[in-house]
Design a protein around this motif. Structure first.
Motif, mmCIF file in Angstrom:
data_model
loop_
_atom_site.group_PDB
_atom_site.id
_atom_site.type_symbol
_atom_site.label_atom_id
_atom_site.label_comp_id
_atom_site.label_asym_id
_atom_site.label_seq_id
_atom_site.Cartn_x
_atom_site.Cartn_y
_atom_site.Cartn_z
ATOM 1 N N ASP A 726 -4.814 7.473 5.353
ATOM 2 C CA ASP A 726 -4.157 6.281 5.881
ATOM 3 C C ASP A 726 -4.600 6.012 7.309
ATOM 4 O OD1 ASP A 726 -2.142 4.141 5.890
ATOM 5 O OD2 ASP A 726 -1.107 5.442 7.313
ATOM 6 N N LEU A 829 3.712 6.365 -3.036
ATOM 7 C CA LEU A 829 3.999 5.434 -1.941
ATOM 8 C C LEU A 829 5.189 4.536 -2.257
ATOM 9 C CD1 LEU A 829 0.347 4.347 -1.052
ATOM 10 C CD2 LEU A 829 1.825 5.825 0.321
ATOM 11 N N GLU A 854 5.049 11.379 6.052
ATOM 12 C CA GLU A 854 3.589 11.195 6.033
ATOM 13 C C GLU A 854 2.934 12.225 5.115
ATOM 14 O OE1 GLU A 854 -0.199 10.889 9.146
ATOM 15 O OE2 GLU A 854 1.725 11.671 9.845
ATOM 16 N N LEU A 857 3.371 11.313 1.498
ATOM 17 C CA LEU A 857 2.884 9.977 1.133
ATOM 18 C C LEU A 857 3.995 9.183 0.441
ATOM 19 C CD1 LEU A 857 -0.681 10.902 -0.213
ATOM 20 C CD2 LEU A 857 -0.082 10.094 2.061
ATOM 21 N N ALA A 859 7.580 6.552 0.739
ATOM 22 C CA ALA A 859 8.072 5.409 1.518
ATOM 23 C C ALA A 859 9.127 5.840 2.524
ATOM 24 C CB ALA A 859 8.634 4.344 0.580
ATOM 25 N N ARG A 880 5.597 -3.852 -0.164
ATOM 26 C CA ARG A 880 4.314 -3.192 0.116
ATOM 27 C C ARG A 880 3.478 -4.007 1.078
ATOM 28 N NH1 ARG A 880 -0.566 -2.101 -4.163
ATOM 29 N NH2 ARG A 880 -1.073 -4.249 -3.563
ATOM 30 N N ARG A 886 1.211 0.706 2.143
ATOM 31 C CA ARG A 886 2.446 1.463 2.348
ATOM 32 C C ARG A 886 3.646 0.551 2.105
ATOM 33 N NH1 ARG A 886 3.648 3.087 7.511
ATOM 34 N NH2 ARG A 886 2.616 1.167 8.203
ATOM 35 N N THR A 888 7.089 -0.312 3.560
ATOM 36 C CA THR A 888 7.783 -0.119 4.831
ATOM 37 C C THR A 888 8.858 -1.183 5.019
ATOM 38 O OG1 THR A 888 6.276 -1.528 6.092
ATOM 39 C CG2 THR A 888 5.654 0.799 5.839
#
Length: 910
Positions: A726, A829, A854, A857, A859, A880, A886, A888
């Motif tokens: 990423d 993700l 992180e 991987l 959310a 997404r 990702r 977020t």
């Protein structure tokens, strides 16, 4: 907008498909064009030396799996010590004299040794040897083995032969060489004497017979008429050479009354013997101690010859009858007892194992064909009490694979007895690996007979002795040997066959026994173990750039009785010590079912076939992953598995190279590292590098490779490299964490490429040529040194924290994978996880949670403390980001971007 154009996607010319069989030969041509080995030597000039002394393979055929294993091991060792900064000198050698080459030459010429003159045969032998030196050189180089291939040591060269003769002169000077009539191993098929090191044992079927010798003079002991001494033997063909019967001085012997008459047998063996004979024990007539029977005389069962009772410590009551048929012409103990008692040495066989024409009953027969004739004769005379077949371990010639015999002949010997204690003492200063090697060598030296140096063949180095033509007196003088060495050093050993004795002797030289000036040369040649054993002087002591003793010798575990021992013997006898500091051995190569490979079994694998199918690096990986101190298996299945492991290694390198596209090595400073994942990766790689370096030093290559596979496949590919995609792909190129990550990747790539270079020589070079380099950097990975660690002050507390988070990660990944398997989410993700950690664990900080998110991987990760570690996953409600993919909370609409990606785009459009 095509967001893909804004990503920092990997770029590299390093292909996923290795295509090693095609690429490796080109790489070899490149290395040869720049003389890479000599360049290494120049770079290391003045550095400490490391010398692995090469045990010379025999130059009479292509390489096989065993020789490939041996040479690749040596190369990995040499390449490691070069990488460690040493001046590594590797002079490959070839053993070029001896019977196999002579037999191959005779077969090519279509004649026997008796149908060709020696010089013609010797020239053909040299041509055979030199041909295979060329063939094997190319094959070893194809395996990636580096060394002084343009200047090897070859035992047939005049320079080497002269050095060997100077070793022999020192042995003569030290009073260790003598000529004597002795019973020695003799191969009637090869028509030559053999040393113990040339013998192997196999199961052999022999006729087992019990024979009665009638007593004709009881020396006043009052033995009844018809008393017969019973012997047992598995070599009926030696009965024509019988001259005595040996008894142990302290054993008890019973004279037993039987239907066959009074029979003399060792007390402890009476019941066993009579059971085998199938005769009744009617009682013991008398009992004697062995020494009481000394001097009793029996008669040969069918020849007009006496067979007196003699005493010998070699007689036991473990088998047979306790009375040993004694033929000094055909047994070592027999010969020694015969010498003690002054017995005649009857040796009725010629060099080809056929009885001389004046031998009664068996004249002209091959010895083995005489067995049934002897049995029939014994049966006719009434002496044969019992006969049956008997399977036992028997000596075979390791060259022609036929049974050998003992035969009393006059030979040249090196006295082991005179230096035995010193030989044993000097083994204690050697590092033996495996450790039992020292005990094995000491046991072999303790039990060894004097070394028979003579061979009755043509292709070899002549023993430089002379015989007076008038009185037959043998002449062996150290100064004469050195004179011959000088001449052969100039003219080659063919001169021994083309020139008369006078060519080698000083003018006017005369016989010390009779004064004659007429001499002939000895025609026997040296045992080839003398050839290769002299390499400690001819190579280590005399070659410029080498040293004595060598740091290491490495051969198969069959060489304790071979080359290791001949090196030790000549080294101790002439220079006072062992010519090696360490002896390392490997096992034999087995097929997938555990059988030793033999052409006759059809289970061999040609290493060049492996190279042509998979590439040399796969064969080298097989060697490196093998625990070579024991026997090693190889099969297509094993090679396919290794190819898969290699593919994973290669793909990891490809990822590292791809993400360093455009990286300026001038920026590869080793400053502080702040990102927790980068710090963990550096620590993990540094730990492995230290483990790998120690494994290399201990020659535990399989430990190094197994650790490498775990590091590259589990720690890097499946975790670190996967997580940092990423930041590498989506963050701004100038982002400090991304730049720091590239610096870490550059270090990891360089360190791993160097660390694997002793094993995967071609792949490491291919990787190295794609790594961004500065002008002053070495042109080849094989000119670099081991990379010093990037010290970052990683603490045990940090290590513990990351290991704890990695444990949590495993639980989180399992929960996300279950959700993916249920097709609730497409990948991790899109999932978020609630983690329960044990109440005994430290509480998670916000940094821990962010790092764990992180690392997984995911959310989102939330947590609480509870009784045990657990995780529950569900689909996230976040949208997404269309650029970084990702999920977020700051993506406001479908197809939108997260705040981080928006900032990157602003910077890029700048």
């Amino acid at each position: 907008m095509d967001y893909r154009e804004t990503l920092n996607l990997p770029k590299t010319n390093f292909p996923m498909k290795a295509n090693l069989p095609v690429k490796e030969p080109s790489r070899l041509e490149e290395w040869e064009s720049v003389n890479l080995y000599q360049t290494q030597r120049k770079l290391r000039q003045g550095a400490p030396k490391f010398v692995l002394h090469d045990g010379p393979p025999y130059a009479n055929g292509d390489i096989h799996a065993g020789t490939a294993l041996n040479k690749i091991l040596k190369d990995m060792i040499n390449r490691y010590w070069t990488l460690a900064g040493y001046d590594v000198v590797y002079v490959p050698g070839w053993d070029t004299h001896g019977l196999p080459i002579e037999m191959r030459a005779l077969k090519k010429l279509g004649v026997s040794q008796h149908q060709i003159d020696p010089l013609t045969l010797r020239r053909e032998c040299e041509a055979v040897a030199r041909h295979y030196i060329g063939v094997m050189t190319e094959e070893f180089q194809r395996l990636g083995v580096m060394g002084a291939w343009q200047d090897p040591y070859i035992t047939l060269t005049p320079q080497y032969e002269a050095a060997e003769l100077r070793v022999f002169a020192d042995l003569v000077d030290n009073g260790l060489i003598y000529r004597d009539l002795k019973a020695v191993y003799w191969c009637p098929h090869c028509e030559t004497a053999l040393a113990e090191g040339e013998i192997e044992y196999k199961t052999h079927r022999s006729p087992s017979i019990y024979v009665a010798f009638p007593v004709v003079d009881d020396q006043g002991l009052g033995l009844p008429d018809g008393t017969r001494a019973v012997i047992w033997t598995t070599t009926p063909w030696t009965i024509p050479a019988n001259v005595a019967i040996a008894l142990h001085p302290e054993l008890h012997y019973d004279l037993v009354d039987t239907p066959e008459g009074p029979l003399l047998v060792a007390h402890d063996l009476v019941e066993r013997v009579l059971t085998v004979l199938g005769v009744e024990n009617r009682g013991t007539l008398k009992t004697f101690v062995g020494h009481d029977l000394e001097g009793v005389v029996a008669r040969h069962p069918y020849l007009d010859r006496q067979s007196p009772f003699v005493l010998g410590g070699h007689v036991t009551a473990e088998s047979g009858t306790g009375l040993v048929h004694t033929a000094p012409g055909h047994g070592v103990e027999d010969f020694e007892v015969g010498r003690q008692y002054g017995l005649p040495v009857i040796q009725p066989l010629d060099d080809r194992g056929r009885y001389f024409k004046d031998t009664p009953v068996v004249a002209g027969l091959f010895y083995a064909d005489a067995n049934p004739v002897v049995l029939k004769t014994l049966q006719t005379s009434g002496a044969l009490l019992h006969a049956q077949d008997y399977d036992h371990q028997y000596a075979y010639c390791w060259r022609c694979k036929n049974p050998v015999i003992y035969r009393a002949t006059s030979q040249w010997f090196l006295s082991i007895d005179r230096i035995r204690e010193t030989l044993i003492e000097k083994t204690y200063g050697v590092n033996w690996d495996p450790a039992w090697g020292g005990d094995r060598m000491r046991s072999m030296v303790s039990d060894r007979n004097d070394w028979c140096l003579s061979r009755q063949r043509v292709w070899g180095l002549p023993i430089p002795a002379f015989y007076c033509e008038d009185c037959g007196h043998p002449v062996l003088d150290a100064e004469l040997v050195r004179r011959v060495a000088d001449i052969i050093g100039r003219e080659g050993s063919n001169a021994w066959w083309s020139e008369p004795a006078a060519h080698f002797l000083p003018d006017g030289y005369s016989c010390s026994s009779c004064g004659s000036t007429s001499f002939r040369q000895e025609k026997d040649i040296f045992d080839v173990w003398m050839d290769s054993g002299s390499s400690q002087a001819a190579v280590l002591a005399e070659r410029e750039g080498l040293k004595w003793p060598a740091d290491l010798v490495l051969e198969g575990n069959d060489q304790y009785r071979g080359w290791f021992q001949s090196l030790l013997t000549t080294g101790v006898a002439t220079r006072g010590g062992a010519p090696y500091q360490m002896v390392l051995t490997h096992g034999m190569v087995l097929d997938k079912s555990g059988q030793e490979m033999h052409k006759s079994l059809g289970n061999t694998i040609d290493p060049l076939d492996i190279v042509n199918q998979y590439g040399s690096d796969i064969l080298r990986l097989w060697v490196a992953t093998s625990d070579f101190r024991g026997d090693v298996r190889i099969s297509d299945e094993i090679l396919r598995q290794l190819s898969e492991s290699y593919r994973k290694i290669r793909n990891t390198f490809r990822f590292l190279l791809g993400n360093l596209h455009g990286f300026d090595p001038a920026h590869a400073t080793r400053g502080t590292v702040s990102d927790p994942l980068n710090r963990w990766a550096l620590d993990r790689v540094n730990r492995w590098l230290e483990e790998a370096r120690e494994a290399y030093r201990q020659y535990h290559f399989h430990t190094m490779v197994h650790g490498l596979l775990h590091l590259m496949i589990i720690d890097l590919s499946s975790f670190y490299l996967d997580v940092i995609k990423d930041r590498l792909y989506t963050w701004a190129p100038s982002d400090p964490v991304r730049v720091e990550t590239q610096r870490v990747l550059f270090y990891i790539l360089g360190a791993l490429t160097r660390a694997i270079s002793p094993v995967l020589v071609f792949t490491a070079e291919e990787v190295y040529q794609e790594i961004p380099r500065r002008p002053e950097d070495p042109s080849s990975v094989h000119l670099t040194t081991w990379m010093d660690p990037w010290e970052i002050g990683y603490t045990e507390e940090e290590h513990g924290r990351l290991e704890r988070l990695l444990g949590y990660r495993e639980v989180i990944l399992k929960a996300l994978e279950d959700l993916r398997q249920q097709k609730v989410i497409g990948n991790s993700l899109a999932g978020e996880v609630h983690l329960t950690i044990p109440e005994s664990d430290p509480a998670l900080t916000e940094e821990d949670v962010a790092l764990l998110t992180e690392m997984a991987l995911a959310a989102k990760v939330t947590w609480t403390a509870g009784p045990e570690l657990a995780a529950v996953a569900r689909p996230t409600a976040y949208l997404r980001c269309e650029r970084c993919w990702r999920y977020t909370p700051d993506v406001n609409q479908e197809g939108g971007l997260c705040a981080r990606c928006q900032g990157v785009l602003v910077e890029l459009q700048g």
